[in-house]
Design a protein around this motif. Structure first.
Motif, PDB file in Angstrom:
ATOM      1  N   VAL A   1       6.046-102.085  -9.629  1.00 29.79           N
ATOM      2  CA  VAL A   1       6.668-103.141  -8.839  1.00 29.79           C
ATOM      3  C   VAL A   1       6.872-102.613  -7.424  1.00 29.79           C
ATOM      4  CG1 VAL A   1       8.753-104.543  -8.528  1.00 29.79           C
ATOM      5  CG2 VAL A   1       7.856-104.137 -10.822  1.00 29.79           C
ATOM      6  N   VAL A   2       6.372-103.336  -6.441  1.00 26.68           N
ATOM      7  CA  VAL A   2       6.642-102.978  -5.042  1.00 26.68           C
ATOM      8  C   VAL A   2       7.556-104.046  -4.459  1.00 26.68           C
ATOM      9  CG1 VAL A   2       5.632-102.754  -2.730  1.00 26.68           C
ATOM     10  CG2 VAL A   2       4.571-101.591  -4.669  1.00 26.68           C
ATOM     11  N   MET A   3       8.640-103.588  -3.831  1.00 29.69           N
ATOM     12  CA  MET A   3       9.569-104.506  -3.146  1.00 29.69           C
ATOM     13  C   MET A   3       9.437-104.237  -1.656  1.00 29.69           C
ATOM     14  SD  MET A   3      11.605-106.315  -5.319  1.00 29.69           S
ATOM     15  CE  MET A   3      12.461-106.929  -3.924  1.00 29.69           C
ATOM     16  N   ARG A   4       9.375-105.298  -0.881  1.00 26.19           N
ATOM     17  CA  ARG A   4       9.189-105.130   0.567  1.00 26.19           C
ATOM     18  C   ARG A   4      10.242-105.906   1.349  1.00 26.19           C
ATOM     19  NH1 ARG A   4       3.988-103.205   1.480  1.00 26.19           N
ATOM     20  NH2 ARG A   4       2.571-103.430  -0.285  1.00 26.19           N
ATOM     21  N   ASN A   5      10.807-105.236   2.350  1.00 21.90           N
ATOM     22  CA  ASN A   5      11.758-105.891   3.265  1.00 21.90           C
ATOM     23  C   ASN A   5      11.176-106.062   4.659  1.00 21.90           C
ATOM     24  OD1 ASN A   5      14.036-105.971   1.394  1.00 21.90           O
ATOM     25  ND2 ASN A   5      13.981-103.739   1.545  1.00 21.90           N
TER      26      ASN A   5
ATOM     27  N   ILE B   1       7.351-105.669   7.034  1.00 21.06           N
ATOM     28  CA  ILE B   1       5.886-105.609   6.932  1.00 21.06           C
ATOM     29  C   ILE B   1       5.410-104.186   7.249  1.00 21.06           C
ATOM     30  CG2 ILE B   1       3.724-106.445   7.951  1.00 21.06           C
ATOM     31  CD1 ILE B   1       5.311-109.081   8.580  1.00 21.06           C
ATOM     32  N   ALA B   2       4.655-103.603   6.318  1.00 26.36           N
ATOM     33  CA  ALA B   2       4.119-102.247   6.520  1.00 26.36           C
ATOM     34  C   ALA B   2       3.002-102.011   5.506  1.00 26.36           C
ATOM     35  CB  ALA B   2       5.217-101.196   6.338  1.00 26.36           C
ATOM     36  N   GLY B   3       2.315-100.886   5.677  1.00 29.15           N
ATOM     37  CA  GLY B   3       1.343-100.415   4.694  1.00 29.15           C
ATOM     38  C   GLY B   3       0.301-101.444   4.321  1.00 29.15           C
ATOM     39  N   SER B   4       0.075-101.583   3.019  1.00 26.05           N
ATOM     40  CA  SER B   4      -1.020-102.449   2.551  1.00 26.05           C
ATOM     41  C   SER B   4      -0.746-103.925   2.831  1.00 26.05           C
ATOM     42  CB  SER B   4      -1.293-102.217   1.064  1.00 26.05           C
ATOM     43  OG  SER B   4      -0.238-102.691   0.269  1.00 26.05           O
ATOM     44  N   LEU B   5       0.510-104.302   2.986  1.00 25.86           N
ATOM     45  CA  LEU B   5       0.817-105.717   3.310  1.00 25.86           C
ATOM     46  C   LEU B   5       0.357-106.031   4.738  1.00 25.86           C
ATOM     47  CD1 LEU B   5       2.241-108.424   2.446  1.00 25.86           C
ATOM     48  CD2 LEU B   5       4.244-107.563   3.637  1.00 25.86           C
TER      49      LEU B   5
ATOM     50  N   PRO C   1      11.428 -90.110  -0.986  1.00 27.39           N
ATOM     51  CA  PRO C   1      10.540 -90.423   0.151  1.00 27.39           C
ATOM     52  C   PRO C   1       9.049 -90.493  -0.214  1.00 27.39           C
ATOM     53  CG  PRO C   1      12.147 -88.755   0.767  1.00 27.39           C
ATOM     54  CD  PRO C   1      12.244 -88.900  -0.714  1.00 27.39           C
ATOM     55  N   ASP C   2       8.690 -90.081  -1.454  1.00 27.11           N
ATOM     56  CA  ASP C   2       7.307 -90.292  -1.915  1.00 27.11           C
ATOM     57  C   ASP C   2       7.071 -91.758  -2.259  1.00 27.11           C
ATOM     58  OD1 ASP C   2       6.606 -87.640  -1.816  1.00 27.11           O
ATOM     59  OD2 ASP C   2       6.218 -87.431  -3.967  1.00 27.11           O
ATOM     60  N   THR C   3       8.108 -92.418  -2.728  1.00 25.38           N
ATOM     61  CA  THR C   3       7.928 -93.769  -3.289  1.00 25.38           C
ATOM     62  C   THR C   3       8.558 -94.872  -2.429  1.00 25.38           C
ATOM     63  OG1 THR C   3       9.948 -93.619  -4.624  1.00 25.38           O
ATOM     64  CG2 THR C   3       7.920 -92.859  -5.667  1.00 25.38           C
ATOM     65  N   CYS C   4       9.234 -94.476  -1.362  1.00 30.63           N
ATOM     66  CA  CYS C   4       9.876 -95.453  -0.464  1.00 30.63           C
ATOM     67  C   CYS C   4       9.347 -95.245   0.952  1.00 30.63           C
ATOM     68  CB  CYS C   4      11.389 -95.193  -0.345  1.00 30.63           C
ATOM     69  SG  CYS C   4      12.315 -95.277  -1.850  1.00 30.63           S
ATOM     70  N   ARG C   5       9.317 -96.305   1.752  1.00 27.88           N
ATOM     71  CA  ARG C   5       9.171 -96.128   3.207  1.00 27.88           C
ATOM     72  C   ARG C   5      10.566 -96.218   3.806  1.00 27.88           C
ATOM     73  NH1 ARG C   5       4.124 -99.080   2.809  1.00 27.88           N
ATOM     74  NH2 ARG C   5       2.517 -97.561   3.286  1.00 27.88           N
ATOM     75  N   LEU C   6      10.917 -95.190   4.565  1.00 25.96           N
ATOM     76  CA  LEU C   6      12.244 -95.131   5.192  1.00 25.96           C
ATOM     77  C   LEU C   6      12.059 -94.878   6.674  1.00 25.96           C
ATOM     78  CD1 LEU C   6      13.826 -92.862   2.454  1.00 25.96           C
ATOM     79  CD2 LEU C   6      14.475 -95.234   2.895  1.00 25.96           C
TER      80      LEU C   6
ATOM     81  N   PHE D   1       2.812 -87.587   5.710  1.00 25.69           N
ATOM     82  CA  PHE D   1       1.721 -86.836   5.058  1.00 25.69           C
ATOM     83  C   PHE D   1       0.440 -87.688   5.034  1.00 25.69           C
ATOM     84  CE2 PHE D   1      -0.584 -86.331   0.999  1.00 25.69           C
ATOM     85  CZ  PHE D   1      -1.022 -85.024   1.131  1.00 25.69           C
ATOM     86  N   ARG D   2       0.576 -88.954   4.590  1.00 19.94           N
ATOM     87  CA  ARG D   2      -0.626 -89.812   4.487  1.00 19.94           C
ATOM     88  C   ARG D   2      -1.348 -89.939   5.822  1.00 19.94           C
ATOM     89  NH1 ARG D   2       3.280 -93.649   1.997  1.00 19.94           N
ATOM     90  NH2 ARG D   2       3.113 -93.519  -0.272  1.00 19.94           N
ATOM     91  N   ARG D   3      -0.571 -90.062   6.907  1.00 26.38           N
ATOM     92  CA  ARG D   3      -1.165 -90.357   8.217  1.00 26.38           C
ATOM     93  C   ARG D   3      -1.222 -89.148   9.155  1.00 26.38           C
ATOM     94  NH1 ARG D   3       1.678 -96.320   9.289  1.00 26.38           N
ATOM     95  NH2 ARG D   3       1.406 -97.068   7.147  1.00 26.38           N
TER      96      ARG D   3
HETATM   97  P1  5GP Z   1       1.693 -99.971   0.040  1.00 26.48           P
HETATM   98  O1  5GP Z   1       1.259-101.048  -0.941  1.00 26.48           O
HETATM   99  O2  5GP Z   1       2.081-100.540   1.354  1.00 26.48           O
HETATM  100  O3  5GP Z   1       0.686 -98.869   0.125  1.00 26.48           O
HETATM  101  O4  5GP Z   1       2.991 -99.296  -0.599  1.00 26.48           O
HETATM  102  C1  5GP Z   1       4.214 -99.986  -0.676  1.00 26.48           C
HETATM  103  C2  5GP Z   1       5.322 -99.044  -1.086  1.00 26.48           C
HETATM  104  O5  5GP Z   1       5.170 -98.635  -2.430  1.00 26.48           O
HETATM  105  C3  5GP Z   1       5.374 -97.754  -0.266  1.00 26.48           C
HETATM  106  O6  5GP Z   1       6.744 -97.403  -0.088  1.00 26.48           O
HETATM  107  C4  5GP Z   1       4.685 -96.727  -1.136  1.00 26.48           C
HETATM  108  O7  5GP Z   1       5.225 -95.437  -0.938  1.00 26.48           O
HETATM  109  C5  5GP Z   1       5.004 -97.238  -2.531  1.00 26.48           C
HETATM  110  N1  5GP Z   1       3.905 -97.021  -3.477  1.00 26.48           N
HETATM  111  C6  5GP Z   1       3.004 -97.932  -3.904  1.00 26.48           C
HETATM  112  N2  5GP Z   1       2.150 -97.390  -4.788  1.00 26.48           N
HETATM  113  C7  5GP Z   1       2.507 -96.107  -4.922  1.00 26.48           C
HETATM  114  C8  5GP Z   1       2.009 -95.008  -5.713  1.00 26.48           C
HETATM  115  O8  5GP Z   1       1.054 -95.122  -6.488  1.00 26.48           O
HETATM  116  N3  5GP Z   1       2.669 -93.819  -5.554  1.00 26.48           N
HETATM  117  C9  5GP Z   1       3.727 -93.668  -4.712  1.00 26.48           C
HETATM  118  N4  5GP Z   1       4.308 -92.471  -4.612  1.00 26.48           N
HETATM  119  N5  5GP Z   1       4.240 -94.680  -3.998  1.00 26.48           N
HETATM  120  C10 5GP Z   1       3.631 -95.887  -4.085  1.00 26.48           C
END
Ligand code: 5GP
Length: 234
Positions: free
Chosen positions: A91-95, A97-101, A195-200, A214-216
């Motif tokens: 489940v991804v929750m978004r507040n 706009i960032a990343g894949s969205l 911080p691996d699983t959240c954007r802060l 790290f990703r970028r």
């Molecule tokens: P996005 O879809 O924009 O790449 O990710 C949305 C949010 O979910 C980000 O905070 C990202 O860190 C987290 N997220 C989504 N998929 C994964 C995953 O497979 N592993 C980790 N560590 N975070 C994930």
């Protein structure tokens, strides 16, 4: 509590059985991967920091009515957790706009969303976690409708609690990923929140204090994790 064999090794964690069939040990590694493991590296002491941050956040969530798998943190890198039958839906929750969205809709990062957005992804490394909806979940029988209703209710509650918590520490909770599992018929929040699983983002400067460094290749990766730990753990 006796640690037995490793039953699962993921990108950032190893799960060990114990002498209690209801409990497993979650070991936090320093390994970091991105882009479906195409990029690999290590972030020094990340495992220690993520273990500490996850403990604080799970305890807070428990207090606020979200049942989690946390039993207790055992040491620097290990957490004792309830064994879950993981629902293979992230489940991804978004507040914000960032990343894949941002990418999917061709929008600038940082724009606000008028309501939090919940998304589902099928948890599959070989497929790179494709986005799915409730119809796919139903058709593939990944979880029942009532389980997904509970997952949705808990995810919004997690967002409310964590957004406020981070806001008080001058951090914007942009988005995050959650995983849930079944334990004796109950849905519990699993995995880790860190911080691996959240954007802060730092309030004001909007500096990224999460795995995007790290990703970028933004540099100061360890410093960002330490800064979040300082604000969360104290
Ligand atoms: P996005 O879809 O924009 O790449 O990710 C949305 C949010 O979910 C980000 O905070 C990202 O860190 C987290 N997220 C989504 N998929 C994964 C995953 O497979 N592993 C980790 N560590 N975070 C994930």
């Amino acid at each position: 509590m006796e640690k037995r064999e490793a039953i699962y090794e993921g990108k950032a964690k190893i799960i060990y059985t114990t002498d209690d069939p209801d409990l497993v040990i979650q070991y936090f590694k320093d390994d970091a991967t991105a882009f479906n493991a195409e990029k690999k590296g290590t972030i020094k002491e990340k495992g220690i920091i993520n273990n500490e941050i996850s403990e604080v956040l799970f305890r807070l969530l428990e207090k606020e009515g979200v049942p989690t798998h946390l039993e207790k943190r055992l040491n620097e890198r290990e957490m004792l957790v309830r064994r879950l039958d993981i629902i293979p839906v992230e489940v991804v929750m978004r507040n914000v706009i960032a990343g894949s969205l941002a990418k999917r809709f061709g929008m600038e990062e940082g724009g606000s969303l008028s309501i939090p957005v919940l998304e589902h992804y099928y948890k599959s490394d070989p497929l790179g976690d494709p986005m799915i909806n409730l119809f796919h979940i139903r058709a593939l029988q990944l979880a029942t409708d009532s389980e997904m209703q509970e997952v949705e209710k808990l995810s919004f509650r997690v967002n409310e609690v964590l957004r406020n918590f981070f806001d008080e520490r001058d951090l914007i909770l942009v988005d995050f990923k959650l995983e849930f599992g079944r334990h004796h018929g109950k849905i519990l929040l699993g995995d880790e929140i860190c911080p691996d699983t959240c954007r802060l983002w730092e309030k004001g400067s909007l500096e990224k204090l999460d795995k995007d460094r790290f990703r970028r290749d933004l540099g100061k990766v360890e410093e960002a994790y330490q800064e979040v730990a300082r604000r969360v753990v104290g």
